[in-house]
Motif scaffolding. Structure first.
Motif, PDB file in Angstrom:
ATOM      1  N   ALA A 345      16.138-114.905  39.873  1.00  0.00           N
ATOM      2  CA  ALA A 345      17.096-114.371  40.843  1.00  0.00           C
ATOM      3  C   ALA A 345      16.512-114.472  42.255  1.00  0.00           C
ATOM      4  O   ALA A 345      17.218-114.820  43.206  1.00  0.00           O
ATOM      5  CB  ALA A 345      17.420-112.921  40.508  1.00  0.00           C
ATOM      6  N   GLY A 346      15.216-114.195  42.380  1.00  0.00           N
ATOM      7  CA  GLY A 346      14.575-114.282  43.690  1.00  0.00           C
ATOM      8  C   GLY A 346      14.599-115.707  44.205  1.00  0.00           C
ATOM      9  O   GLY A 346      14.866-115.959  45.390  1.00  0.00           O
ATOM     10  N   MET A 347      14.305-116.664  43.319  1.00  0.00           N
ATOM     11  CA  MET A 347      14.315-118.071  43.702  1.00  0.00           C
ATOM     12  C   MET A 347      15.694-118.482  44.166  1.00  0.00           C
ATOM     13  O   MET A 347      15.850-119.197  45.158  1.00  0.00           O
ATOM     14  CB  MET A 347      13.954-118.888  42.467  1.00  0.00           C
ATOM     15  CG  MET A 347      12.869-119.919  42.571  1.00  0.00           C
ATOM     16  SD  MET A 347      11.795-119.820  43.943  1.00  0.00           S
ATOM     17  CE  MET A 347      10.305-120.347  43.242  1.00  0.00           C
ATOM     18  N   MET A 348      16.720-117.999  43.434  1.00  0.00           N
ATOM     19  CA  MET A 348      18.095-118.337  43.798  1.00  0.00           C
ATOM     20  C   MET A 348      18.412-117.773  45.182  1.00  0.00           C
ATOM     21  O   MET A 348      18.985-118.462  46.040  1.00  0.00           O
ATOM     22  CB  MET A 348      19.040-117.774  42.731  1.00  0.00           C
ATOM     23  CG  MET A 348      20.399-118.403  42.688  1.00  0.00           C
ATOM     24  SD  MET A 348      21.435-117.731  43.941  1.00  0.00           S
ATOM     25  CE  MET A 348      21.632-116.058  43.317  1.00  0.00           C
ATOM     26  N   ALA A 349      18.019-116.522  45.421  1.00  0.00           N
ATOM     27  CA  ALA A 349      18.265-115.894  46.722  1.00  0.00           C
ATOM     28  C   ALA A 349      17.567-116.680  47.826  1.00  0.00           C
ATOM     29  O   ALA A 349      18.136-116.908  48.900  1.00  0.00           O
ATOM     30  CB  ALA A 349      17.783-114.454  46.706  1.00  0.00           C
ATOM     31  N   ALA A 423      18.105-109.227  43.921  1.00  0.00           N
ATOM     32  CA  ALA A 423      16.904-109.713  43.233  1.00  0.00           C
ATOM     33  C   ALA A 423      15.775-108.713  43.388  1.00  0.00           C
ATOM     34  O   ALA A 423      14.937-108.554  42.494  1.00  0.00           O
ATOM     35  CB  ALA A 423      16.491-111.070  43.799  1.00  0.00           C
ATOM     36  N   GLY A 424      15.732-108.015  44.543  1.00  0.00           N
ATOM     37  CA  GLY A 424      14.661-107.054  44.780  1.00  0.00           C
ATOM     38  C   GLY A 424      14.771-105.842  43.884  1.00  0.00           C
ATOM     39  O   GLY A 424      13.770-105.324  43.380  1.00  0.00           O
ATOM     40  N   THR A 498      30.448-120.701  44.447  1.00  0.00           N
ATOM     41  CA  THR A 498      30.272-122.118  44.111  1.00  0.00           C
ATOM     42  C   THR A 498      28.833-122.540  44.376  1.00  0.00           C
ATOM     43  O   THR A 498      28.178-123.159  43.530  1.00  0.00           O
ATOM     44  CB  THR A 498      31.215-122.985  44.963  1.00  0.00           C
ATOM     45  OG1 THR A 498      32.453-122.326  45.053  1.00  0.00           O
ATOM     46  CG2 THR A 498      31.378-124.352  44.365  1.00  0.00           C
ATOM     47  N   ALA A 499      28.337-122.186  45.580  1.00  0.00           N
ATOM     48  CA  ALA A 499      26.970-122.552  45.918  1.00  0.00           C
ATOM     49  C   ALA A 499      25.987-121.891  44.967  1.00  0.00           C
ATOM     50  O   ALA A 499      25.041-122.523  44.488  1.00  0.00           O
ATOM     51  CB  ALA A 499      26.673-122.156  47.365  1.00  0.00           C
ATOM     52  N   VAL A 500      26.244-120.601  44.675  1.00  0.00           N
ATOM     53  CA  VAL A 500      25.335-119.873  43.779  1.00  0.00           C
ATOM     54  C   VAL A 500      25.301-120.542  42.403  1.00  0.00           C
ATOM     55  O   VAL A 500      24.231-120.737  41.824  1.00  0.00           O
ATOM     56  CB  VAL A 500      25.769-118.400  43.667  1.00  0.00           C
ATOM     57  CG1 VAL A 500      25.034-117.702  42.541  1.00  0.00           C
ATOM     58  CG2 VAL A 500      25.514-117.675  44.977  1.00  0.00           C
TER      59      VAL A 500
END
Lengths: 511, 129
Positions: A345-349, A423-424, A498-500
């Motif tokens: 999740a952090g990487m995605m953010a 994510a945090g 969409t981007a996510v």
């Protein structure tokens, strides 16, 4: 290994080779033709990247594209060891689309200024640098080979240095020298990291290294060199992308170059290095191995410090370009924070913030250039009063960018802040509270300096000051670029899912 | 850890440290560039030393007919990739040095000094936008 590829799978290769080859031609063209040719090439690359993205949205899977040697090596042991590869997934395609698109829009937005800042006979050289930088960025995004990434990293550094120094001022020369010194330190560390990793793992391609590293993590042999390697990669690329304690070269380099260079340096060059680091963390080393060494905790601390101190420095500036430059330092902190969390999740953010910041920062720099033009070429806040009325589109674009930076809903910045916070929360209590508190404080500081600027833009000018409105009219390209960037920013906020989805799918293809 | 057999690597690391600190801390631009060259060459020395195995030769097959008939005994040769990487790295390093030198020339023509701190001070004093 199947060697036959369909037509669309050749897109990455073309989008590296086309700018690289046309860069050579542009050097002998007349400036006007060089400009047209560069715009055409950038449009082609953007369109191709868009097509690639569409393929992945349609459910295509990631693939490797071997180059250089015959894949049918008879010796089983040598198989795959000599082949240089391009690797494509939805994350790479999306990054390429953003990078080439922002490159195109930055060039369009700053074109008028180029005539003013660069000697006529040197202008075609500027386009050579731009095309070279595009090729290097594309190669950086797509390559599957660590040493190739080092070579293109150096090309990016040299091109960026030329982008700063081409405006003939004392300040830009000094800025370029400082930029080079810090960046050479960074690439030296990065190269040493590659060399040691190659010695330890025996590979340069990313997947085989991943297997070797997993092996090291299990057996414990060469664990110390591996820690050193991770530290070298992290610190080397952190210096190059201006993470907080290594950001000393940022304000000069971003502050005094021509607007196109500012936009490209802040939103593309530093992001290219970050994307490489994300690739290394996620694909080459693996998040769990990094977490075991504790290097990500160091990045975590640096990122938190950068979010606060970058904003504090931005608050103290009285020159709008230096303020935006320091705000970049804070925003780079956000990206590193997502990466240092060590979760998917952090990487995605981090990836999402990389995109939203890239779109936003280029727009802010271009708009600031336009606003300054409408204020007698002064970048100081007291002269910028009322500039929002004198150069309406730049004013609106700056406002949109500022609101996005602050995290106003329906804009890209809001979604990325939300993702980082989400994510945090999933982390352990201590780190979660650190993330949330720092995020809140940093957002507040962002609001203070960005909204102050926006308010300044729409205040009454100082008594007795007269400005030539004509200078603020920068023509169709400038306005179109700003409007498009603002639209992309809003689209990132509204259609963020969409981007996510693409990023999440891309990270899955990575692993 | 055998210091006697790894002396090349130790020398390379020492050189890297020397080059690194010179590049980062020295005030003279020319010496900074020298430091950069030392640093990069130390890395290449390290890579070349790691890539060489005592008693093996470069992978150049002279007995072509025999090789075609019996195949090549790979254990006689060293891996050529580290040497290739060193060559590539040298090219990159040379071009970076050239750019740095040209920057230094332009700085010197403008400020008539090579000291980066002095140049920064002069540039602040100029006070252009």
């Amino acid at each position: 290994m199947e060697l036959h590829y369909t037509l669309w799978q050749h897109i990455p290769f073309v989008s590296i080779l086309l700018p690289l080859a046309s860069g050579a031609f542009t050097s002998v063209m007349k400036p006007r033709w060089a400009r047209r040719w560069t715009l055409t090439v950038l449009i082609i690359v953007t369109a191709l990247s868009f097509l690639l993205c569409m393929q992945f949205m349609g459910g295509a899977e990631g693939y490797n594209f071997p180059m250089g040697h015959d894949y049918e090596v008879t010796n089983e042991a040598a198989k795959g060891a000599i082949v240089n590869e391009i690797r494509v997934g939805s994350l790479e395609a999306l990054t390429a689309l953003f990078f080439s698109g922002i490159m195109l829009l930055s060039l369009m937005g700053g074109m008028k200024k180029l005539d003013e800042h660069i000697d006529g006979n040197k202008q075609s050289l500027y386009y050579v640098i731009l095309l070279l930088l595009t090729a290097a960025l594309m190669a950086q995004v797509y390559t599957n080979d660590l040493f190739t990434s080092y070579v293109f990293l150096e090309i990016m550094t040299l091109a960026a240095c030329a982008l700063i120094a081409i405006r003939k001022r004392g300040r830009t020369l000094v800025a370029a020298a400082k930029y080079m010194i810090m960046n050479l330190v960074g690439s030296g560390l990065f190269l040493l990291g590659i060399v040691i990793l190659y010695d330890v793992s025996g590979h340069l391609l990313m997947e085989p290294i991943r297997q070797a590293v997993a092996n090291i993590a299990v057996t414990g042999q060469y664990a110390q060199p591996l820690t050193v390697v991770i530290a070298l990669f992290a610190i080397g690329l952190a210096i190059k992308s201006a993470l907080f304690p290594f950001h000393t070269w940022v304000p000069d380099a971003y502050g005094y170059s021509t607007p196109t260079s500012q936009a490209i340096l802040s939103s593309l060059v530093s992001k290219g290095y970050i994307f490489l680091l994300i690739k290394i963390m996620y694909r080459v080393i693996g998040l769990d191995v990094i977490a075991a060494t504790g290097i990500d905790d160091i990045l975590f601390v640096f990122a938190l410090a950068g979010m606060i101190f970058g904003s504090l420095s931005a608050l103290r500036q009285n020159d709008v370009r230096r303020m935006i430059a320091f705000s970049s330092v804070a925003q780079i902190g956000y990206i590193y924070l997502g990466m240092a969390m060590g979760t998917e999740a952090g990487m995605m953010a981090a990836m999402f913030h990389l995109f939203s910041h890239a779109v936003c920062k280029s727009m802010l720099f271009l708009a600031a250039g336009g606003l300054a033009d409408a204020s007698g070429n002064s970048k100081l806040f007291r002269d910028l009063r009322g500039a929002g009325y004198r150069s309406p589109i730049a004013g609106v674009a700056f406002t949109v960018g500022a609101l996005s930076m602050v995290g106003f809903p329906f804009l890209g910045g809001f979604v990325s802040k939300l993702n980082i916070a989400l994510a945090g929360i999933a982390l352990d209590p201590v780190r979660a509270s650190l993330v949330l508190v720092t995020l809140a404080v940093s957002t507040m500081l962002n609001t203070m300096y960005f909204l102050r600027t926006v308010i300044t833009l729409y205040r009454k000018p100082l008594a007795g000051a007269t400005y030539s409105v004509q200078r603020g009219q920068r023509g169709f390209c400038f306005n179109a670029a700003l409007v498009l960037l603002a639209l992309v920013n809003i689209a990132l906020g509204v259609f963020s899912q969409t981007a996510v989805n693409l990023i999440t799918a891309g990270l899955r293809m990575f692993g | 850890m055998d210091f006697l057999t790894n002396y090349v690597e130790i020398a390379a690391m020492a050189l890297f440290g020397i080059g690194f600190t010179t590049l980062l801390l020295h005030r003279n631009m020319i010496k900074k560039i020298i430091g950069f060259s030392i640093m990069d060459n130390a890395i290449f020395l390290f890579l070349a030393a790691k890539g060489f195995i005592e008693g093996k030769t470069a992978p150049i097959v002279t007995d072509v007919a025999g090789a075609l008939e019996n195949g090549v005994d790979t254990s006689l040769y060293i891996n050529p990739i580290p040497a290739g990487l060193v060559l590539t790295g040298i090219v990159v390093s040379v071009s970076v040095t050239a750019v740095m030198l040209s920057l230094t020339i332009r700085l010197y023509r403008r400020y008539h000094t090579l000291d980066i701190d002095e140049i920064t001070a002069l540039c602040r004093k100029e006070g252009e936008e």
